[in-house]
Design a protein around this motif. Structure first.
Motif: not given
Lengths: 251, 113
Positions: A52-53, A63-64, A93, A104, A106
């Motif tokens: 995960y980001r 980011s999350c 996601a 994550i 894209d």
């Protein structure tokens, strides 16, 4: 309040999985634990393979962003206590983007769209440093400040049904940033951005659903920005007709 | 990127929505409640006088045409949003085409009156 909560995470490993499948993790519950901290707990204590980001933990890096019970939200700004009564929550996601791995998304397409609208101050001629800074009055700042709060988290893209349908649509955040710079008194790039706004893939794909503004974690109100873009584009359209009537070039 | 012609449709849609919000309730009260209960000959003469004046003609045309474009714009985009399996171009043609035909018909009628 029970002492643990079941977190179902959509796992996807490229090259191995056909499609994402949910995996259950039981995380100890406390009132001040955020979804992001719960993911960190899972990664540290239960399953180091989870991807995960994240970065800042304080709703500024963007980011999350993940889908939390089907809603695009920031992991760091959402707390487990909200789901305590139900005893479970589901993560996947961000919608409307391809999944890279686990949580994550894209977001390449989103980044491309941001670049299209040139989200920086464009100057027709660079002033030498000796001439001093570009000054702005509080009123001039006020015109665009709200729209400059965007953290590029992409939640509005996960919320936008038009982007989900056709990702050539520039989308809420990019169009908001276009307006943000067009409204900036220091900027000369407005004419260059209008071509993107004027296109079908620009402001005109938006049908004012407004979910982007509901999910925005920074209260930027992209729906308002896009619709102000429609007004600007309509004026631009009229001026272009006048130019054409005078035999000038189509712009 | 190619310039969209949507500003025309959106402009008419916006004007229609604004007009409906401003005069819509008044029109409903006037045509639905006041005129039916007014003395018929007096009501006829009042409306006839309105239509006889060029400004009255213009107002009536705006009150007919703009809400029409507003409605068909909603229908057109609403059908798309509902993922109706209909050809996009044909729906647009039928929607905006019918509004245009009705607008021309109203304008012609107002002109010969």
């Amino acid at each position: 309040m029970s002492d643990s909560i079941a977190i179902y995470v959509a796992r996807y490993r490229p090259g191995q999985d056909e499609a994402p499948t949910e995996q259950r993790y039981d995380v100890p519950l406390s009132t001040d634990l955020s979804v992001l901290e719960a993911l960190n707990y899972i990664k540290d204590e239960l399953d180091p393979t989870l991807a995960y980001r994240w970065s800042c933990r304080m709703a500024i890096c963007g980011s999350c962003g993940v889908m939390i019970d089907g809603e695009p939200r920031l992991g760091c700004k959402t707390f487990l206590r909200e789901f305590a009564d139900r005893g479970e929550l589901h993560l996947r996601a961000l919608d409307n983007f391809p999944v890279e791995r686990d949580l994550i998304a894209d977001v390449e397409r989103f980044m491309d769209h941001l670049e299209t609208v040139k989200p920086w101050t464009v100057h027709n001629s660079e002033r030498p440093v000796s001439e001093g800074e570009y000054r702005q009055t509080p009123a001039e700042l006020e015109r665009y400040q709200q729209f400059s709060q965007c953290i590029n988290c992409g939640l509005c893209y996960a919320a936008c049904p038009q982007f989900g349908r056709d990702d050539s649509f520039l989308g809420p955040a990019a169009l908001t940033l276009a307006l943000r710079y067009n409204l900036d008194s220091r900027d000369d790039g407005s004419a260059g951005r209008m071509a993107a706004l004027n296109a079908d893939e620009g402001v005109w794909r938006c049908t004012f659903v407004g979910y982007c503004s509901e999910v925005c974690p920074k209260d930027v109100d992209p729906a308002q920005a896009v619709n102000r873009g429609k007004v600007a584009s309509t004026i631009n359209y009229g001026l272009n007709l006048l130019r054409l009537a005078r035999g000038e070039h189509d712009t | 990127m190619k310039r969209s012609n949507e500003p025309v449709a959106w402009g008419l849609f916006g004007a229609g929505g604004m007009l409906l919000a401003l005069v819509g309730p008044g029109l409903v009260v006037a045509t639905g409640f006041l005129l039916p209960f007014a003395e018929p000959a007096a009501a006829f003469h009042a409306v006839d006088a309105l239509i006889a004046h060029p400004l009255g003609k213009l107002l009536l045309l705006a009150a007919i045409a703009l809400p029409l474009y507003h409605t068909v714009h909603r229908l057109h985009h609403g059908l798309q949003e509902l993922h109706a399996p209909l050809p996009h171009g044909l729906v647009a043609l039928l929607c905006y085409g019918s509004a245009t035909v009705l607008t021309i018909a109203s304008a012609s009628w107002l002109l010969v009156r």
